[in-house]
Motif scaffolding. Sequence first.
Motif, short mmCIF file in Angstrom:
data_model
loop_
_atom_site.label_atom_id
_atom_site.label_comp_id
_atom_site.label_asym_id
_atom_site.label_seq_id
_atom_site.Cartn_x
_atom_site.Cartn_y
_atom_site.Cartn_z
N GLU A 3 8.16 -20.09 -8.70
CA GLU A 3 8.70 -21.46 -8.24
C GLU A 3 8.19 -22.63 -8.97
O GLU A 3 7.23 -22.92 -9.34
CB GLU A 3 8.46 -21.47 -6.59
CG GLU A 3 8.95 -19.81 -5.96
CD GLU A 3 8.96 -20.14 -4.50
OE1 GLU A 3 9.70 -21.08 -4.15
OE2 GLU A 3 8.32 -19.23 -3.83
N GLU A 4 9.22 -23.68 -8.77
CA GLU A 4 8.77 -24.83 -9.44
C GLU A 4 7.97 -25.72 -8.47
O GLU A 4 8.49 -26.25 -7.29
CB GLU A 4 10.18 -25.72 -9.67
CG GLU A 4 9.91 -27.06 -10.39
CD GLU A 4 9.05 -26.76 -11.42
OE1 GLU A 4 8.03 -27.82 -11.70
OE2 GLU A 4 9.43 -26.37 -12.51
N ASN B 100 5.67 -27.96 -9.75
CA ASN B 100 5.16 -29.27 -10.47
C ASN B 100 5.16 -30.54 -9.59
O ASN B 100 6.40 -30.95 -9.10
CB ASN B 100 5.73 -29.45 -11.67
CG ASN B 100 5.03 -30.30 -12.82
OD1 ASN B 100 3.60 -30.34 -12.65
ND2 ASN B 100 5.58 -30.99 -13.42
N LYS C 47 1.33 -28.99 -13.29
CA LYS C 47 1.59 -27.54 -13.94
C LYS C 47 1.00 -28.09 -15.59
O LYS C 47 1.08 -28.96 -15.90
CB LYS C 47 2.96 -27.58 -14.26
CG LYS C 47 3.68 -26.27 -15.26
CD LYS C 47 4.99 -25.95 -15.13
CE LYS C 47 5.59 -24.80 -15.50
NZ LYS C 47 6.81 -24.59 -15.83
N ASN D 141 3.87 -20.49 -16.04
CA ASN D 141 3.77 -21.15 -14.76
C ASN D 141 2.60 -21.25 -13.94
O ASN D 141 2.38 -20.95 -12.67
CB ASN D 141 4.97 -20.62 -13.70
CG ASN D 141 6.23 -20.65 -14.30
OD1 ASN D 141 6.66 -21.51 -14.92
ND2 ASN D 141 6.83 -19.33 -14.28
#
Length: 218
Positions: A147-148, A150, A165, A172
């Motif tokens: 999942e994002e 950052n 990140k 990831n």
Amino acid sequence: MSTAQCGQFVLLINLNEKKFQYSSKNKTSENEYSKMIVDFMNKNFETFSNPGTKGISIQMKKSIFYNWVINYYKEKKVKFFITKNNEEFLIFPIDQFHKYFDINAVYREKKSGSSRLNSSNKSDFENAMKSTNMKYDFVELDIISNEELNKMKISGKKYDYFLKKYDDTSNNKYEVRKLSNTKNANVIFSIKLLPYSIEQQAKDITMFKKEIMNKEFL
């Protein structure tokens, strides 16, 4: 050009003696200009004793602020200042700083930074992540997730955490940063570009070129 920060130093508040003290942890040594600022604030202690994160403007002669900045950069062996205005670079001797920038100073609280997640805070971070429903796995004290995440900020019971990140990874992987709860009050100098003289800039660029030429032939 928007306002930019151009230097700072920490002042500790001694409530018992009702005075401000220059912190020994400052990276810059105390000089005559910082002493002038401290003296002014001590004379107006009640005004500055509760600055908060919004801060309180320091209403002094701007020449004191300019001289602090100039002294700060001269200690770093800086002779010329280079900045960008739209698509043009401005170059000028550090002593001409006042001809190019307006300057202000405020005293305000500022969090003191961050550090890597450690084992003693791991459970606090894990509990905070449960509320996000994000799926992840630990790799030592870093995490991996599809999942994002950052620049995501997560609040735990003890600390807030920030996910960053890694730039050099394709799997990831994120570094977990523990944000400090400590707030130090800082004198912060901010600058904003002034309308400047084209003739003055031409003179300053000529001076810069001469400086470069002299170094090349030494």
